[in-house]
Structure formats: C-alpha cells, structure tokens
Design an enzyme around this catalytic site. Structure first.
Site, mmCIF file in Angstrom:
data_model
loop_
_atom_site.group_PDB
_atom_site.id
_atom_site.type_symbol
_atom_site.label_atom_id
_atom_site.label_comp_id
_atom_site.label_asym_id
_atom_site.label_seq_id
_atom_site.Cartn_x
_atom_site.Cartn_y
_atom_site.Cartn_z
ATOM 1 N N ASP A 281 -3.074 -10.487 -2.239
ATOM 2 C CA ASP A 281 -3.616 -9.939 -0.997
ATOM 3 C C ASP A 281 -5.087 -9.565 -1.224
ATOM 4 O O ASP A 281 -5.481 -9.218 -2.346
ATOM 5 C CB ASP A 281 -2.819 -8.692 -0.600
ATOM 6 C CG ASP A 281 -3.131 -8.190 0.799
ATOM 7 O OD1 ASP A 281 -2.345 -8.467 1.716
ATOM 8 O OD2 ASP A 281 -4.166 -7.503 0.972
ATOM 9 N N HIS B 60 -6.586 -6.975 -0.326
ATOM 10 C CA HIS B 60 -6.694 -5.545 -0.617
ATOM 11 C C HIS B 60 -5.816 -5.191 -1.814
ATOM 12 O O HIS B 60 -4.735 -5.759 -1.993
ATOM 13 C CB HIS B 60 -6.267 -4.710 0.595
ATOM 14 C CG HIS B 60 -7.029 -5.051 1.846
ATOM 15 N ND1 HIS B 60 -6.449 -5.703 2.910
ATOM 16 C CD2 HIS B 60 -8.321 -4.848 2.171
ATOM 17 C CE1 HIS B 60 -7.350 -5.884 3.853
ATOM 18 N NE2 HIS B 60 -8.500 -5.385 3.430
ATOM 19 N N HIS C 90 0.815 -1.221 0.000
ATOM 20 C CA HIS C 90 0.000 0.000 0.000
ATOM 21 C C HIS C 90 0.850 1.273 0.000
ATOM 22 O O HIS C 90 0.338 2.356 -0.303
ATOM 23 C CB HIS C 90 -0.907 0.058 1.229
ATOM 24 C CG HIS C 90 -2.028 -0.930 1.217
ATOM 25 N ND1 HIS C 90 -2.865 -1.098 0.134
ATOM 26 C CD2 HIS C 90 -2.449 -1.813 2.162
ATOM 27 C CE1 HIS C 90 -3.753 -2.037 0.417
ATOM 28 N NE2 HIS C 90 -3.516 -2.497 1.631
ATOM 29 N N ASP D 249 -4.708 -12.493 3.861
ATOM 30 C CA ASP D 249 -5.921 -11.946 4.474
ATOM 31 C C ASP D 249 -7.173 -12.192 3.637
ATOM 32 O O ASP D 249 -8.255 -11.724 3.993
ATOM 33 C CB ASP D 249 -5.768 -10.456 4.767
ATOM 34 C CG ASP D 249 -5.119 -9.679 3.631
ATOM 35 O OD1 ASP D 249 -4.845 -10.279 2.580
ATOM 36 O OD2 ASP D 249 -4.872 -8.474 3.809
#
Length: 442
Positions: A258, A260, A221, A345
């Site tokens: 991931d 996200h 990120h 995740d």
C-alpha cells in the site's frame, strides 16, 4: 481503551488537529478527492451497488464456517483445479457519501471482474468464490486488538444507528455507521476463511490457489488500541494470528505494498520474531510512520523492514525492490505462509498519493509473490484488499492481479497511459535500497 466518538465532521476535524499535525495533509487530500475524483465511475456503479446485497448465484459459490468440519466448503477435487479462491465482503452499509473509502470500491472491482469474465461464473474450474463465510469471532479480533476497543465499538453502534454516521477516534477521518461493527468482523472472517481454504489445498497439491479477500473496511492502519486511517480491524494481522493459532503456521511473512505505511500491522508484531512485516510506502505520506530505521524491538528486532520510497517511484523502482529486498528477506526468513496487504493506491492515477505504479506494476507484484510463495511455503498465499481510491485504476489493477494468479498475460497496455508518467527518482531509490540493505544485512 476509551473509544472516542465524534458526532459531526467538524468536531472530528478539531480533534484531528489537536492530536496530529500531519492530519492537515490527509484532510487536504481528502477534500481534493471529495471535489472531483471518481464521479463518473461512481455513476456507472450505482445500479451495481443497489443490487449487490441481493445478488446471488454468481457461479461456483461455497461457504466456509469451520476448518475442521466444513461440509459446504470446497471439496478436494475442486481445490485440485482452482487457481484463485476469493471472497467478497463489500460492506455496503459502511459508507459515507463522497468519502474515498466508500462502498463503491468492492462492487467496482467485482463489476470489472465480471466484464472481463474473471469470476467463478465464467471460470468455474479455475476460480472459487467463497460466500456465507463466518464472521471473525471475538477471540479472533482480540488476538490483535484490545477487548475494550472491540466491545466499545460494538456498543457505539447504537449511537451510529441513531445519528446515521459517527466518527470514531481522531484518525483518518475514520467513520462508522450502524452496520460497521458487523461488516468489519465479516471482512476479517472473509480473510481467515481464505486462510482455511488455501491451507487445505496446500495439503493436497504443491501449487494451491492464491486467495484474495475483496473486503472492506481495510485494516492495516488499525492499531491494537483502536481504529485509524479508514481502518477498523486489522484484517491481515488477524489472519496472521489465526494461521499461527489454528493451523500451526508459525512463521508468517507479511508484504504490504500500500502507498501508506501499515502502522497497525507494524505495531501489532513489532516485538514478534515469528512474524516478518515488510512495508514499502511513500516517504512522508500518512501516517508519518514507517521510518527506515524502525526494524522491530526485543526478540522481534530485525523482523520489521520499512522501506519509504521517494515520491515519483514507480514500476522500475518496485521491480528492483522486489528482487533486491523482498526476495532475499523472504528467503532468509523461511515463512510458512505469505500474507499480502494489497493496497492499490500507489497507482499513478490515485488521488491520495504521489507514486507511479501502473496496472503492470501490480501484475508483476501478484505474479512474483505467487511464485515466491510457491518456492518457499508450498504456495500458501492470501491477498487482502487495502487502499485504492480511483475506482478505475483500482478495478483494472485487481483484475490484472487475478490474471497473474491464473497465469494469463497482462492487459495492462490497454489501461496504462504512458502520458501520465514522468522520470522516476532513480538515484534516491537506489540510495534508499542500499540503506535498507545495509541495515538488514541483505
């Protein structure tokens, strides 16, 4: 770039709402996590965490400091036999109590690997652990991030030392302690050291060991201008530039599974035709980026592929995505190395999202990516730990990834409970896949 520092969670939260309305979603999930997730597993790892920084001699350990002159790195003989080479940078000082991205994560993984005898201590001929690797240099970090951000974060460590903990920028919430800067450059260094070893091994054998950087803080990120979403420096992005600059591996294929979207990696290479970034992530999840029509810009148009998956997508969806999207993209791109942002995740038990991956899903991904790298780029492949906040599912899934690298059967059936699963949204998944295939002419 001016690094914004917040001295308390309340002031940071105020900035979050001013900057991004979708942070409400993240904060809601975050406080849900704070209240009841992982408490039991955390208690089991307290002793391990306290002992971790002084723990030595966990088996075959080597350091890697200079790819050209490396007397203490793995020898060619050791690399001829190894199937996995990994580094551990747990960032024990970078921690906030009850925060999902806490310092229990990497020790939980290492503890599980030890219990299952999946470390160099038990598999000295098949596994190598790198230790005492160098930190990433300022030039390494600046190949992705603005120097003003890097220097600003280093200077902010004085304030973090005085206050114990600060929030950096309005994003995540991303925190920093007095050790965050040093531990973040060490995490990046652990990744590029694995690139060195895997590349060296690929020169002496057709199927080099797979690398896995068990590191934190995570990185995908972190944008060029600053930190975001628990991430400080873009570990996989820094490794990609390093592979190009130091090893002449021009074409880099990055897979990010991931839950996200890896917006930082996306932004770093959005106009670069030599780095293909492919992200699968939950549609509508933090940070709200990674739309299916975001495909790159300028010379890099077509070398970014974003596939938002509908909530509830699981093992069946990901197997189809791998075969019908990831494989054809990689084959067409013809990479020199494959790097993986390995976020765990998307697991059905993870508290911060709503996909239905299982331990078996991650075994499939690890095994399939390993074979893809073997077919396309002499086996050069390095995984980087990203998300994963249920310590039990995180550690079991990483352990099963290691089994995949070793060519051993999955033990997912021992950990995956079908009672947690529900019907996948097959029609929506099919629609998303067909749309991305059309956009990218797959």
């Amino acid at each position: 770039m001016e690094l914004r520092i917040f001295s308390s969670p309340s002031s940071a939260a105020g900035a979050f709402f001013q900057v991004r309305h979708h942070i409400y979603w993240w904060e809601k999930k975050y406080h849900k996590f704070e209240s009841n997730v992982n408490n039991r597993f955390l208690k089991k790892n307290v002793k391990l965490e306290k002992a971790y920084s002084s723990q030595k001699g966990r088996g075959s350990i080597y350091c890697l400091n200079d790819p050209e002159n490396n007397p203490c790195g793995p020898s060619e003989t050791q690399l001829l036999n190894a199937k996995v080479i990994y580094s551990v940078a747990p960032a024990m000082g970078h921690n906030k109590e009850s925060h999902p991205e806490c310092n229990s994560r990497v020790p939980a993984i290492v503890n599980a690997l030890e219990k299952m005898e999946l470390t160099s201590k038990y598999r000295s001929s098949e596994m190598i652990e790198l230790q005492s690797f160098r930190s990433a240099s300022a030039d390494d970090i600046a190949s992705v991030h603005e120097r003003a951000y890097v220097s600003g974060l280093e200077k902010a460590m004085a304030q973090a030392s005085e206050q114990g903990l600060i929030f950096i920028d309005g994003s995540g919430p991303t925190y920093a302690t007095a050790t965050t800067f040093q531990e973040s450059i060490l995490a990046a260094g652990a990744g590029i050291s694995l690139v060195d070893s895997v590349v060296l091994a690929s020169k002496v054998r057709q199927d080099p060991p797979v690398g896995f950087a068990l590191v934190r803080p995570p990185g995908h990120h972190a944008i060029p201008k600053g930190p975001m979403g628990f991430c400080v420096f873009g570990n996989v992005a820094i490794a990609a530039r390093y592979a190009q600059r130091v090893h002449g591996l021009k074409r880099v294929f990055i897979i990010d599974f991931d839950v996200h979207h890896g917006n930082g990696t996306n932004d770093a290479f959005y106009d670069d035709p030599d780095i293909f970034f492919l992200s699968t992530h939950q549609d509508g999840s933090y940070p709200g980026t990674g739309k299916i029509n975001q495909i790159g810009d300028g010379d890099g148009e077509g070398t970014t592929l974003n596939l938002p998956l509908p909530g509830g997508s699981g093992d069946r969806a990901m197997r189809i995505v791998f075969d019908e999207v990831i494989v054809p993209c990689a084959r067409r791109f013809k990479p020199d190395i494959i790097l993986v942002s390995a976020g765990y995740d998307a697991h059905v038990l993870d508290p911060l999202a709503n996909l239905q991956f299982t331990t078996g899903t991650y075994y499939m991904l690890a095994s399939s990516i390993k074979e893809l790298a073997k077919d396309l780029c002499r086996g050069r492949c390095v995984f980087f730990l990203e998300g994963g906040y249920n310590l039990s599912s995180l550690s079991h899934s990483v352990a099963d990834s290691f089994r995949a690298f070793l060519g051993e059967p999955s033990l997912a059936a021992e950990f995956d409970d079908p009672a947690f699963l529900y019907e996948e949204p097959s029609d929506k998944v099919k629609e998303a896949i067909q749309k991305v295939q059309h956009i990218h002419s797959l």
